[in-house]
Design a protein around this motif. Structure first.
Motif, short mmCIF file in Angstrom:
data_model
loop_
_atom_site.label_atom_id
_atom_site.label_comp_id
_atom_site.label_asym_id
_atom_site.label_seq_id
_atom_site.Cartn_x
_atom_site.Cartn_y
_atom_site.Cartn_z
N MET A 1 -37.79 -7.50 -90.68
CA MET A 1 -37.17 -7.10 -89.44
C MET A 1 -35.76 -6.57 -89.74
O MET A 1 -34.96 -7.25 -90.37
N LYS A 2 -35.49 -5.38 -89.30
CA LYS A 2 -34.18 -4.74 -89.49
C LYS A 2 -33.29 -5.07 -88.30
O LYS A 2 -33.63 -4.81 -87.16
N ASN A 3 -32.13 -5.64 -88.59
CA ASN A 3 -31.21 -6.08 -87.56
C ASN A 3 -30.21 -4.96 -87.24
O ASN A 3 -29.60 -4.39 -88.15
N LYS A 4 -30.04 -4.69 -85.96
CA LYS A 4 -29.15 -3.62 -85.52
C LYS A 4 -27.69 -3.92 -85.88
O LYS A 4 -26.96 -3.02 -86.31
N THR A 5 -27.27 -5.15 -85.73
CA THR A 5 -25.89 -5.53 -86.02
C THR A 5 -25.60 -5.36 -87.51
O THR A 5 -24.55 -4.83 -87.89
N VAL A 6 -26.51 -5.80 -88.35
CA VAL A 6 -26.33 -5.66 -89.80
C VAL A 6 -26.27 -4.19 -90.18
O VAL A 6 -25.41 -3.77 -90.98
N ALA A 7 -27.14 -3.38 -89.60
CA ALA A 7 -27.14 -1.95 -89.92
C ALA A 7 -25.84 -1.28 -89.48
O ALA A 7 -25.30 -0.44 -90.20
N ALA A 8 -25.34 -1.66 -88.30
CA ALA A 8 -24.08 -1.06 -87.83
C ALA A 8 -22.92 -1.42 -88.74
O ALA A 8 -22.11 -0.56 -89.10
N TRP A 9 -22.82 -2.68 -89.13
CA TRP A 9 -21.73 -3.08 -90.02
C TRP A 9 -21.89 -2.50 -91.42
O TRP A 9 -20.89 -2.14 -92.06
N LEU A 10 -23.12 -2.38 -91.91
CA LEU A 10 -23.33 -1.74 -93.21
C LEU A 10 -22.96 -0.27 -93.16
O LEU A 10 -22.42 0.27 -94.14
N ALA A 11 -23.25 0.39 -92.05
CA ALA A 11 -22.88 1.81 -91.92
C ALA A 11 -21.38 1.97 -91.92
O ALA A 11 -20.85 2.92 -92.49
N ARG A 91 -38.20 2.09 -83.48
CA ARG A 91 -37.95 2.91 -84.67
C ARG A 91 -37.96 2.12 -85.97
O ARG A 91 -38.54 2.55 -86.97
N TYR A 92 -37.29 0.97 -86.00
CA TYR A 92 -37.10 0.25 -87.25
C TYR A 92 -37.93 -1.03 -87.37
O TYR A 92 -38.06 -1.56 -88.47
N ASN A 93 -38.43 -1.54 -86.26
CA ASN A 93 -39.29 -2.72 -86.26
C ASN A 93 -40.53 -2.45 -85.40
O ASN A 93 -40.70 -3.05 -84.35
N PRO A 94 -41.39 -1.53 -85.82
CA PRO A 94 -42.49 -1.13 -84.95
C PRO A 94 -43.51 -2.23 -84.65
O PRO A 94 -44.17 -2.20 -83.62
N SER A 95 -43.60 -3.23 -85.51
CA SER A 95 -44.56 -4.31 -85.27
C SER A 95 -44.00 -5.41 -84.37
O SER A 95 -44.74 -6.28 -83.94
N ALA A 96 -42.72 -5.34 -84.04
CA ALA A 96 -42.09 -6.36 -83.21
C ALA A 96 -42.21 -6.00 -81.73
O ALA A 96 -42.50 -4.86 -81.37
N ALA A 97 -41.97 -6.97 -80.90
CA ALA A 97 -41.94 -6.74 -79.45
C ALA A 97 -40.76 -5.82 -79.12
O ALA A 97 -39.76 -5.84 -79.82
N PRO A 98 -40.87 -5.03 -78.04
CA PRO A 98 -39.78 -4.11 -77.70
C PRO A 98 -38.43 -4.78 -77.47
O PRO A 98 -37.39 -4.18 -77.73
N ASP A 99 -38.43 -6.02 -77.01
CA ASP A 99 -37.16 -6.71 -76.77
C ASP A 99 -36.89 -7.81 -77.79
O ASP A 99 -36.21 -8.79 -77.50
N ALA A 100 -37.37 -7.63 -79.01
CA ALA A 100 -37.18 -8.63 -80.07
C ALA A 100 -35.69 -8.78 -80.40
O ALA A 100 -34.89 -7.86 -80.21
N ALA A 101 -35.34 -9.93 -80.90
CA ALA A 101 -33.94 -10.29 -81.16
C ALA A 101 -33.22 -9.35 -82.13
O ALA A 101 -32.03 -9.08 -81.94
N PRO A 102 -33.83 -8.80 -83.20
CA PRO A 102 -33.08 -7.93 -84.11
C PRO A 102 -32.53 -6.66 -83.47
O PRO A 102 -31.59 -6.08 -83.98
#
Length: 148
Positions: A1-11, A91-102
């Motif tokens: 699972m790709k986390n949006k917060t981690v991706a933003a800080w890594l960017a 886009r980044y977690n296609p197998s997860a629910a649309p409102d998943a925590a990441p």
């Protein structure tokens, strides 16, 4: 699972080295491998200024490469952080629910937006100011040579 917060800080923090691209797309991502090139050229421009002084013509071409790369990565961090949870997970977690925590926006995600906006615009404006100042000073020097 790709986390949006981690991706933003890594960017924001490691964007000029392509860390956010490797996090989201893996080590085979070509853009992730290309991002360090303008970063290295910009750092080389800074070294040229330190060694040769501000009159070095290559430095006012090379330094903005670093600034533009940092600003673009800060913009990418803002775009990641502003994505809705549904769009992120689709886009980044296609197998997860649309409102998943990441994919949810948290306060630390908002912090990434604020810091990226502050630092990114500052670096962009400083890069533009440096290169334009050097360019116009060069034009004035050349005009003086012609007039004498």
């Amino acid at each position: 699972m790709k986390n949006k917060t981690v991706a933003a800080w890594l960017a924001f923090v490691g964007g000029p080295l392509g860390l956010h691209r490797f996090y989201l797309h893996g080590l085979s991502d070509m853009l992730g491998w290309l991002l360090p090139i303008p970063t290295a050229l910009g750092i080389y421009g800074i070294q040229r200024v330190q060694q040769l002084g501000q009159d070095d013509h290559y430095s006012w071409v090379l330094i903005p490469l670093l600034g533009f790369t940092i600003a673009a990565c800060a913009l990418r961090a803002i775009l990641y952080a502003l994505m809705t949870a549904e769009a992120w997970n689709a886009r980044y977690n296609p197998s997860a629910a649309p409102d998943a925590a990441p994919g949810r926006t948290q306060w630390i995600t908002v912090g990434a937006i604020v810091v990226s906006l502050l630092i990114g615009t500052t670096v962009l404006m400083a890069s533009l100011a440096f290169s334009f100042q050097r360019y116009f000073e060069y034009q004035i020097e050349e005009a003086r040579k012609i007039s004498q």
